[in-house]
Motif scaffolding. Structure first.
Motif, short mmCIF file in Angstrom:
data_model
loop_
_atom_site.label_atom_id
_atom_site.label_comp_id
_atom_site.label_asym_id
_atom_site.label_seq_id
_atom_site.Cartn_x
_atom_site.Cartn_y
_atom_site.Cartn_z
N ASP A 1 4.59 23.66 -1.22
CA ASP A 1 3.66 24.67 -0.72
C ASP A 1 3.54 24.59 0.81
OD1 ASP A 1 3.18 25.47 -3.32
OD2 ASP A 1 1.41 24.21 -3.56
N TRP A 2 3.52 23.38 1.33
CA TRP A 2 3.42 23.18 2.79
C TRP A 2 4.68 23.69 3.49
CZ3 TRP A 2 0.04 21.60 6.53
CH2 TRP A 2 0.59 21.24 7.77
N PHE A 3 5.85 23.32 2.97
CA PHE A 3 7.10 23.71 3.63
C PHE A 3 7.38 25.20 3.53
CE2 PHE A 3 8.56 19.15 2.80
CZ PHE A 3 8.27 18.75 4.10
N HIS A 4 6.77 25.87 2.56
CA HIS A 4 6.91 27.32 2.50
C HIS A 4 6.30 27.97 3.74
CE1 HIS A 4 7.36 31.27 0.74
NE2 HIS A 4 6.08 31.53 0.99
N VAL A 5 5.24 27.36 4.28
CA VAL A 5 4.57 27.86 5.48
C VAL A 5 5.12 27.21 6.74
CG1 VAL A 5 2.32 28.16 6.61
CG2 VAL A 5 2.49 28.25 4.10
N HIS A 6 5.42 25.92 6.66
CA HIS A 6 5.91 25.15 7.82
C HIS A 6 7.25 24.50 7.48
CE1 HIS A 6 2.01 25.58 9.78
NE2 HIS A 6 1.43 25.17 8.66
N PRO A 7 8.33 25.26 7.43
CA PRO A 7 9.63 24.69 7.05
C PRO A 7 10.14 23.68 8.07
CG PRO A 7 9.91 26.92 7.86
CD PRO A 7 8.43 26.70 7.75
N LYS A 8 10.89 22.68 7.58
CA LYS A 8 11.54 21.68 8.43
C LYS A 8 13.04 21.75 8.16
CE LYS A 8 7.79 18.24 8.72
NZ LYS A 8 7.75 18.05 10.17
N ILE B 1 0.84 -1.19 0.00
CA ILE B 1 0.00 0.00 0.00
C ILE B 1 0.88 1.24 0.00
CG2 ILE B 1 -1.86 1.23 1.17
CD1 ILE B 1 -2.66 -1.54 0.22
N VAL B 2 0.63 2.17 -0.90
CA VAL B 2 1.36 3.44 -0.96
C VAL B 2 0.42 4.54 -0.48
CG1 VAL B 2 2.63 5.06 -2.41
CG2 VAL B 2 2.69 2.60 -2.94
N GLU B 3 0.83 5.25 0.57
CA GLU B 3 -0.04 6.25 1.19
C GLU B 3 0.63 7.62 1.22
OE1 GLU B 3 -2.47 4.19 4.65
OE2 GLU B 3 -0.36 3.53 4.68
N PHE B 4 -0.19 8.65 1.12
CA PHE B 4 0.26 10.04 1.19
C PHE B 4 -0.59 10.76 2.24
CE2 PHE B 4 -0.53 14.47 -0.26
CZ PHE B 4 0.76 14.96 -0.16
N ASP B 5 0.07 11.59 3.05
CA ASP B 5 -0.63 12.36 4.07
C ASP B 5 -1.26 13.60 3.42
OD1 ASP B 5 -1.54 13.77 6.25
OD2 ASP B 5 0.31 13.58 7.41
N THR B 6 -2.58 13.59 3.25
CA THR B 6 -3.25 14.68 2.54
C THR B 6 -3.28 15.99 3.32
OG1 THR B 6 -5.40 13.88 3.36
CG2 THR B 6 -4.69 13.11 1.17
N ARG B 7 -2.81 15.98 4.55
CA ARG B 7 -2.71 17.26 5.28
C ARG B 7 -1.72 18.20 4.60
NH1 ARG B 7 -1.65 15.23 11.32
NH2 ARG B 7 -0.40 13.73 10.12
N TYR B 8 -0.80 17.63 3.82
CA TYR B 8 0.13 18.47 3.07
C TYR B 8 -0.58 19.31 2.00
CZ TYR B 8 4.35 16.24 5.01
OH TYR B 8 5.35 15.79 5.84
N CYS B 9 -1.82 18.97 1.68
CA CYS B 9 -2.56 19.70 0.63
C CYS B 9 -3.17 21.01 1.13
CB CYS B 9 -3.68 18.82 0.08
SG CYS B 9 -3.13 17.35 -0.81
N ALA B 10 -2.99 21.32 2.40
CA ALA B 10 -3.68 22.46 3.01
C ALA B 10 -3.40 23.79 2.32
CB ALA B 10 -3.31 22.56 4.49
#
Length: 298
Positions: free
Chosen positions: A98-105, A61-70
């Motif tokens: 797009d996510w890391f632009h707001v929440h960088p790691k 199963i290949v899964e993606f965390d859709t919270r990154y789509c925010a």
């Protein structure tokens, strides 16, 4: 113990089975890294998990965390096939950008760059440490390591010997704000000490990391290591503990104040501070400085 090495069937699925398109994508894209998690595998991008691939009794199963789509106009599927995932990587990357632009790691992204440079970059064959694993965690043993490395000096005579190598555990701190608090230097040293008390557990951990390294070589994720030389083993010596202080501000006294509270003699393992080779990410024996030698220069 939480094993990270894959079962033979899981490994074969990447080498010549249905997961091969994802492995091929990683092999041709050095912004991605594939990390083994036992019954699952994480495909990382910029320090975040792009895909999680799980072995469900022979079904993958290949899964993606859709919270990154925010923060993106794209709406992507949370579960997909390996071939779909490989084909859609650019779209999933865009969502994560797009996510890391707001929440960088920054810390995890820097960590992934270290892995790339020492495992797969142009200089990888000439560095002295290979990264076997990142983000290792086993709460039962207070084990939480940013990176687990194989110390294998790059001189020709050392590279001919795959037995009795040294293990290194790396902690990455990005910026001076990460130096104190509940995840500061002293807390990590205490956790390292607790982890190393259980010699049987540590022996199993070393065996598992040797197998992880071997499997990464088999998957083409480690440059410059012939497959016949990748079946390594570790010595009984305690692992090196290496701190990587990324972008410490030289004018700040915070790092010096933190390190002055540490007594290296109180710990049953060598403690090193990694320094750069003329500003870079390669890890070399010559640039690992014992903690006690660092204080006069801070």
């Amino acid at each position: 113990m939480k094993r990270r090495s894959l079962t033979p069937s899981f490994l074969a699925a990447f080498q010549r089975g249905e997961l091969q398109p994802l492995l091929a994508a990683v092999q041709s894209d050095d912004t991605l890294c594939l990390e083994l998690r036992g019954h699952s595998v994480n495909l990382y991008y910029r320090g975040g998990s792009l895909f999680r691939i799980s072995d469900k009794g022979g079904t993958f199963i290949v899964e993606f965390d859709t919270r990154y789509c925010a923060y993106s106009a794209l709406r992507l599927e949370p579960v997909l096939s390996a071939s779909q995932a490989a084909r859609m990587i650019p779209q999933y990357k865009q969502v994560m950008d797009d996510w890391f632009h707001v929440h960088p790691k920054y810390e995890r992204e820097f960590q992934q760059i270290i892995l790339r440079e020492n495992n797969r970059g142009k200089i990888a064959r000439g560095t002295d440490y290979y990264i076997a694993d990142i983000e290792y965690a086993d709460a039962a043993r207070h084990a939480r390591f940013d990176m687990v490395a194989v110390k294998w000096p790059s001189n020709p005579s050392a590279r001919r010997v795959a037995k009795g190598l040294s293990l290194a555990l790396l902690e990455v701190k990005y910026g001076d704000l990460a130096l104190g608090g509940s995840s500061g230097v002293e807390k990590h040293l205490q956790d390292f000490s607790y982890f190393l008390q259980d010699t049987d557990y540590v022996a199993e951990f070393k065996q598992d990391m040797a197998q992880v390294f071997h499997q990464k070589c088999m998957l083409g994720l480690i440059d410059g290591i012939q497959e016949k030389s990748s079946a390594i083993s570790f010595s009984d010596a305690p692992p090196e503990i290496i701190f990587v202080f990324a972008n410490h501000k030289p004018g700040s006294q915070k790092l010096r104040q933190v390190l002055e509270r540490v007594d290296p003699a109180a710990y049953p393992f060598p403690i090193y501070i990694a320094s750069a080779s003329s500003m870079g990410y390669g890890l070399y024996c010559e640039t690992m400085r014992p903690l006690e030698q660092c204080l006069p220069t801070l």
